[in-house]
Design a protein around this motif. Sequence first.
Motif, short mmCIF file in Angstrom:
data_model
loop_
_atom_site.label_atom_id
_atom_site.label_comp_id
_atom_site.label_asym_id
_atom_site.label_seq_id
_atom_site.Cartn_x
_atom_site.Cartn_y
_atom_site.Cartn_z
N GLY A 88 13.39 -14.31 24.86
CA GLY A 88 12.13 -14.81 24.65
C GLY A 88 11.87 -14.81 23.23
O GLY A 88 10.91 -15.50 22.82
N ARG A 89 12.94 -14.37 22.41
CA ARG A 89 12.78 -14.49 20.88
C ARG A 89 13.10 -15.84 20.41
O ARG A 89 13.91 -16.44 20.87
CB ARG A 89 13.16 -13.40 20.11
CG ARG A 89 14.71 -13.41 19.78
CD ARG A 89 15.24 -12.32 18.62
NE ARG A 89 16.35 -12.88 18.49
CZ ARG A 89 16.83 -13.38 17.53
NH1 ARG A 89 16.23 -13.94 16.66
NH2 ARG A 89 18.27 -13.73 17.25
N PRO A 90 12.26 -16.35 19.17
CA PRO A 90 12.55 -17.70 18.92
C PRO A 90 13.97 -17.68 18.10
O PRO A 90 14.39 -16.73 17.57
CB PRO A 90 11.71 -17.73 17.63
CG PRO A 90 10.54 -16.65 17.83
CD PRO A 90 11.01 -15.74 18.56
N ARG A 91 14.74 -18.83 18.42
CA ARG A 91 15.98 -18.95 17.96
C ARG A 91 16.26 -20.39 17.32
O ARG A 91 15.79 -21.37 17.85
CB ARG A 91 17.17 -18.63 19.05
CG ARG A 91 17.20 -17.13 19.40
CD ARG A 91 18.22 -17.12 20.51
NE ARG A 91 18.37 -15.56 20.99
CZ ARG A 91 19.18 -14.71 20.90
NH1 ARG A 91 20.34 -15.06 20.07
NH2 ARG A 91 19.14 -13.52 21.31
N ARG A 92 17.12 -20.49 16.49
CA ARG A 92 17.37 -21.74 15.63
C ARG A 92 18.50 -22.22 16.65
O ARG A 92 19.19 -21.63 17.39
CB ARG A 92 17.80 -21.68 14.43
CG ARG A 92 16.87 -21.20 13.36
CD ARG A 92 17.34 -21.32 12.25
NE ARG A 92 16.48 -21.03 11.08
CZ ARG A 92 16.58 -19.68 10.50
NH1 ARG A 92 17.28 -18.77 10.87
NH2 ARG A 92 15.52 -19.64 9.59
N ARG A 93 18.59 -23.50 16.61
CA ARG A 93 19.67 -24.38 17.11
C ARG A 93 20.94 -23.89 16.99
O ARG A 93 21.76 -23.62 17.77
CB ARG A 93 19.53 -25.73 17.39
CG ARG A 93 18.35 -26.62 17.93
CD ARG A 93 18.33 -27.92 17.91
NE ARG A 93 17.05 -28.66 18.37
CZ ARG A 93 17.09 -29.64 18.54
NH1 ARG A 93 17.83 -30.59 18.16
NH2 ARG A 93 15.75 -30.29 19.23
N SER A 94 21.06 -23.59 15.80
CA SER A 94 22.59 -23.06 15.44
C SER A 94 22.61 -21.58 16.11
O SER A 94 23.89 -21.36 16.37
CB SER A 94 22.43 -23.02 13.90
OG SER A 94 21.61 -22.13 13.36
N GLU A 95 21.75 -20.70 16.13
CA GLU A 95 21.92 -19.55 16.64
C GLU A 95 22.25 -19.70 18.13
O GLU A 95 23.15 -19.05 18.90
CB GLU A 95 20.62 -18.51 16.44
CG GLU A 95 20.36 -18.26 15.14
CD GLU A 95 19.10 -17.36 15.09
OE1 GLU A 95 19.13 -16.19 14.81
OE2 GLU A 95 18.07 -18.18 15.44
N ILE A 96 21.76 -20.57 18.92
CA ILE A 96 21.87 -20.80 20.25
C ILE A 96 23.14 -21.18 20.44
O ILE A 96 24.11 -20.82 21.40
CB ILE A 96 20.71 -21.66 20.92
CG1 ILE A 96 19.39 -21.10 20.73
CG2 ILE A 96 20.93 -22.11 22.24
CD1 ILE A 96 18.24 -22.00 20.98
N ALA A 97 23.47 -22.30 19.63
CA ALA A 97 24.82 -22.86 19.87
C ALA A 97 26.17 -21.75 19.62
O ALA A 97 27.07 -21.69 20.18
CB ALA A 97 25.07 -23.73 18.81
#
Length: 59
Positions: free
Chosen positions: A3-12
């Motif tokens: 549930g913590r915020p992540r940048r698109r780059s981190e998710i990718a």
Amino acid sequence: MSGRPRRRSEIAATLFVAESTVGTHINHLLAKLALRDRAEAVRYAYERGLVRPGEHRDQ
């Protein structure tokens, strides 16, 4: 994922997909739920008990 915020780059990087793929999935999710942005998606998740304040699964 957590549930913590992540940048698109981190998710990718976590899912081994392109950043643009993450963006497409986020946009489709927002459209299906009739939400304007990721901030509204966070509110949606809290209101439905999908996440709770201070809860992080990857701690």
